[in-house]
Write an enzyme that holds these catalytic residues in place. Sequence first.
Site, PDB file in Angstrom:
ATOM      1  N   GLU A  54       0.868  -1.189   0.000  1.00  0.00           N
ATOM      2  CA  GLU A  54       0.000   0.000   0.000  1.00  0.00           C
ATOM      3  C   GLU A  54       0.895   1.225   0.000  1.00  0.00           C
ATOM      4  OE1 GLU A  54      -2.809   0.358   3.257  1.00  0.00           O
ATOM      5  OE2 GLU A  54      -3.776   2.050   2.246  1.00  0.00           O
ATOM      6  N   CYS A 253      -6.601   0.746   2.925  1.00  0.00           N
ATOM      7  CA  CYS A 253      -7.632   1.804   2.901  1.00  0.00           C
ATOM      8  C   CYS A 253      -7.515   2.703   1.681  1.00  0.00           C
ATOM      9  CB  CYS A 253      -7.528   2.655   4.158  1.00  0.00           C
ATOM     10  SG  CYS A 253      -7.934   1.776   5.665  1.00  0.00           S
ATOM     11  N   ASN A 384     -11.892  -3.544   0.469  1.00  0.00           N
ATOM     12  CA  ASN A 384     -10.717  -3.810   1.310  1.00  0.00           C
ATOM     13  C   ASN A 384     -11.109  -4.347   2.674  1.00  0.00           C
ATOM     14  OD1 ASN A 384      -8.127  -3.665   2.619  1.00  0.00           O
ATOM     15  ND2 ASN A 384      -8.767  -1.698   3.463  1.00  0.00           N
ATOM     16  N   GLU A 385     -11.753  -3.526   3.482  1.00  0.00           N
ATOM     17  CA  GLU A 385     -11.922  -3.867   4.892  1.00  0.00           C
ATOM     18  C   GLU A 385     -13.318  -3.429   5.294  1.00  0.00           C
ATOM     19  OE1 GLU A 385      -8.342  -3.370   7.936  1.00  0.00           O
ATOM     20  OE2 GLU A 385      -9.493  -1.541   7.746  1.00  0.00           O
TER      21      GLU A 385
HETATM   22  O1  AHR Z   1      -2.107  -1.395   6.959  1.00  0.00           O
HETATM   23  C1  AHR Z   1      -2.617  -0.143   7.305  1.00  0.00           C
HETATM   24  C2  AHR Z   1      -4.128  -0.097   7.205  1.00  0.00           C
HETATM   25  O2  AHR Z   1      -4.711  -0.945   8.145  1.00  0.00           O
HETATM   26  C3  AHR Z   1      -4.704  -0.563   5.904  1.00  0.00           C
HETATM   27  O3  AHR Z   1      -4.712   0.429   4.951  1.00  0.00           O
HETATM   28  C4  AHR Z   1      -6.094  -0.949   6.262  1.00  0.00           C
HETATM   29  O4  AHR Z   1      -6.619  -1.931   5.424  1.00  0.00           O
HETATM   30  C5  AHR Z   1      -5.988  -1.367   7.710  1.00  0.00           C
HETATM   31  O5  AHR Z   1      -6.938  -0.753   8.484  1.00  0.00           O
END
Ligand code: AHR
Length: 664
Positions: A54, A253, A384-385
């Site tokens: 990322e 994120c 993603n999450e």
């Molecule tokens: O790894 C950092 C962040 O942690 C990532 O962007 C996210 O997916 C998680 O909350």
Amino acid sequence: MKTLKSSRIKTTLLSGMFCCFSGFITAQSSTTLEVDASKTVAEIAPTMYGIFFEDINFAADGGLYAELIKNRSFEFDNPLMGWDQPNSDRHSYNKESGIAVPVKYSKQQNNHNFIRVEVKDANGYKLINKGYRGIGIHKDEHYRLSFLASKKSGEISQIHFKLLDEAGKLIGSSSVSLSSGNWKKYQTKLTASTTVEKAGLEITFSGQGEIDLDMISMFPENTWNNRENGMREDLVQLLADMNPGFLRFPGGCIVEGRTLAERYQWKKTVGPVVGREILINRWNTEFSHRLTPDYYQSFGIGFFEYFRLAEDIGATPLPILSCGIACQFNTGELVPMDQLDPYVQDALDLIEFANGSVDTPWGKVRADMGHPESFDLKYIGVGNEQWGPDYIERYKVFNDAIKKQYPDIIIVSGSGPFPEGDYFEYGMEQLNKLGAEIIDEHYYKSPEWFRENADRYDSYNRNGPKIFAGEYAAQSVAIASPQNENNWECALSEAAFMTGLERNADVVQLTSYAPLMAHTEAWQWTPDLIWFDNLSSYGTPNYYVQKMFATNRGSDLLKVSANGEKLIGQNELYASAVKEASTSEIIVKVVNTASIAKTINFNIKGVNIGKKADQIVLTSDDLGAVNSIDKPKNIAPVTKNISVNKGVELAPYSVNVIKLRIEK
Ligand code: AHR
């Protein structure tokens, strides 16, 4: 010295007698590991150990991306951010120097700005870029400099580039004659006479007049595979050395964006670099304690470059796309269900971009970028999450559309940010009901949690969805605390947990530590697997744990036990075992979280093993120890050739990979 909090597993279960001699504690106990090599429990997925990438902590812009000029195309919200004009004053006529002002293009959609430099006195005017926390320059390296220019008025005949060290001393230079009144690309090279961590690029002119400039760019000639729009060689090498099974990109994120408008849109990151529209990086102002207002995404590394990186390092590409929900830790903006189509289409088009023939519209884009062959995409991540019913509702639409057109593509779904609780349980239940193929779980937890959860997957349904442990890292203080360190306790605890991932390789098929990289001066989130400054980089103890597992992944999962039980912390030992068919080896990973040495013996069922073996050991007697730019290998693996006859010694606080040879 710090000691580990005892785990909920009874440490006495297999413990023996310990004796103290003049302050040293010597292990007298020995544990016999029974490894059943007569049958394969499961084949280990080639994707088992991978990489999560990322653009956080300057991982891409200012890091992996070898571009040295920050805000090269004057597109930041403040178009001159990163550029100094020490002899210019906006409130003066600047008769003894000159001044640059940003100008907006009227018709170009993606490239919004350029600068117009008015030089009144060439002896006085300077424009300086200091890169991302300075420009890292290596002695004798050649630097490719390019820029776009258009002469407007007057007689500016030449432009001069000088590399200056921190004290302003010249360490390399080059000049270019300007010929055209129309926009034209110019290129030159500079050679550095010395190594400097925080150099600057100074631009001056010959003659007076007005000139327009854009896309002022500088790369070292030595990039990974010597590519022009290249990546930092040392950083890619660290990734390649991990033997990663997959490369997940672009996050995190960053996929979701703080708002939907700021989500990652892959289509805007392919094609000629000059046409890629920059975007504020969502980590720019995320943490008030680590503000990074100069953090933008140039998309110089876009989806094409990610796919090619995956190919270069032998990793399966695993792109993750927005599912129409902005980051739920931020706005959580939703795309209405009746407007989801463009998002779904992005996923379908991405598969065509990666795998489609050169006759398809997106396959042609890939081919035009220099890669007519398919990137062999097999996986795609939806969101993603995300969590809650809004996610499940959107996931279903993506799933149906992707499977209809591409039934072989494996879809990765997500169970949200936490490994337990309401969100997690709801997501898992729904995704199980929907027959999801792979579910991504995230855990940023204490080191103790990692030691205590080595049995997490033992109870998972063997016939349900496969698991992607997509983001995890032990947090020495608290989640995302700026005080977190990549210390030995965290790495050791992750290793203990990873034996549990490996023991459950029939369910867990992809795993990755997160985040991956951080600039020592420009990070937002710690801990991180790899740290770097402008000149060098190092792997943390956590990196070496990942590398030890990934480079000894094995092909077949074997059952390993002690006294008939799996080792999940008894006697402070954790273990997993695999066979590597291609090298005829049995590879046993044993983690000793005790402050004293232990001895293990092997009882291998089904094959004969040789007396000699290799033991790779990662250890430190200091749980608070870390690696650093100055001591990059303070904690690093050491390989010993050992005899297994009389038992194998495990150092206190150690991660051990023991490679036994199968005899015919
Ligand atoms: O790894 C950092 C962040 O942690 C990532 O962007 C996210 O997916 C998680 O909350």
